[in-house]
Scaffold this active site. Sequence first.
Site, PDB file in Angstrom:
ATOM      1  N   GLU A  83      31.838 -79.456  54.831  1.00  0.00           N
ATOM      2  CA  GLU A  83      33.143 -78.794  54.510  1.00  0.00           C
ATOM      3  C   GLU A  83      33.443 -78.752  53.061  1.00  0.00           C
ATOM      4  O   GLU A  83      32.931 -79.658  52.542  1.00  0.00           O
ATOM      5  CB  GLU A  83      34.356 -79.403  55.297  1.00  0.00           C
ATOM      6  CG  GLU A  83      34.718 -80.446  54.885  1.00  0.00           C
ATOM      7  CD  GLU A  83      36.203 -81.121  55.240  1.00  0.00           C
ATOM      8  OE1 GLU A  83      36.914 -80.828  54.460  1.00  0.00           O
ATOM      9  OE2 GLU A  83      36.273 -82.012  56.220  1.00  0.00           O
ATOM     10  N   LYS A 220      41.610 -89.127  61.883  1.00  0.00           N
ATOM     11  CA  LYS A 220      42.116 -89.844  60.853  1.00  0.00           C
ATOM     12  C   LYS A 220      43.011 -90.592  61.222  1.00  0.00           C
ATOM     13  O   LYS A 220      43.598 -90.324  62.225  1.00  0.00           O
ATOM     14  CB  LYS A 220      42.529 -88.635  59.953  1.00  0.00           C
ATOM     15  CG  LYS A 220      41.646 -87.843  59.083  1.00  0.00           C
ATOM     16  CD  LYS A 220      42.397 -86.710  58.162  1.00  0.00           C
ATOM     17  CE  LYS A 220      41.350 -86.056  57.283  1.00  0.00           C
ATOM     18  NZ  LYS A 220      40.591 -85.163  58.214  1.00  0.00           N
TER      19      LYS A 220
END
Length: 367
Positions: A83, A220
């Site tokens: 990404e 996360k």
Amino acid sequence: KKQREKDSPAPATAPAPSSASLSTLILLFCLSVGTVLILDRYSGLFPDNSFSRGTEEGPTITFEFSEEVKKALREGHAVVALESTIITHGMSYPHNLQTAKEVEEIVRDNGAIPATIAVINGTVHVGLNENELEYLAQLGHKADKCSRRDIAAIIGRNKTGSTTVAATSLLARMSHPDLRVFVTGGIGGVHRGAEVTMDVSADLIELGRTDITVVCAGAKSILDIGRTLEYLETHGVSVIGYGTDEFPAFFTSKSGYKAPLRVDSALEAAQIISANRKLNLKSGIVVAVPINQEDEAKAEPIEAATLSALSESVELGLGGRDVTPFLLKRIAELTSGDSLRANIALIKNNAKVGSRIAVELAQLQTQ
């Protein structure tokens, strides 16, 4: 008269086709259809680096492959998608550029070719050269953060955007049928307090409808990991712990939640990915790699910083795609850079593992 009729030749008739000639016609037809299908499948590998995809109703979208990526895909070598949001929104310059280059080099060192994906001036780039990496790194937050919902707006207006997990997954799969392994730091998920805010990352939705494998350090730690795992299960996403029975929590190796599946080698992971493809399930896979023990941040300071940063984000009225970059930056400040060091270390570790999985998958596909 009867004698003339008797002597005159019978009218000519077409000979019945032999079984051999009929088989030849069928074979030629099948070869023609096969050629069309092959050209459609590998249209991204023509000598021109660009490949356009579209319909008769509108203009095509152009995918620009780097020379390195184009060559690897043509020859059936392993390619790993990366990404670009982590470059523009994850770190400041020049640390972002240095990290991006180091991650790409780790991919190469482990037998694969890196394909960092970004939209630059309306064109989807699959693989970036040094100048393009530098451009994105310096652009930073001036680049649009591009999820699935933003792709059309950014491309349609010839803008530049860095791709999130959701957008990278989608564009990787659109660009080439063999681009199936994607490495990132951590996926998005269900945010804390989502029962009130309804803040659920588009990453999870994309993984439920796109057959790509995301190699990450779990979700996360700023997220509600338990609800994130429930959401992935609902959408049919396979979640695999790599060498662990516990789902990792990004900065730390333990979240307190069990990983639904476990593998202990790159080959095992590749075999599951290959089966997912053969079954045509249309849903993705998460391979969760725990951060190395020597690199992980201490759980208690990370959680304290997370709670503080979350409180500040509410006071500031932040929402949507602005929340995660703010939280990660604030946690790094509150932990005196410990979280950032862990972030860089886990990305590099993921790149090593993801590349090895991609290599094994490429070998399986040739068998």
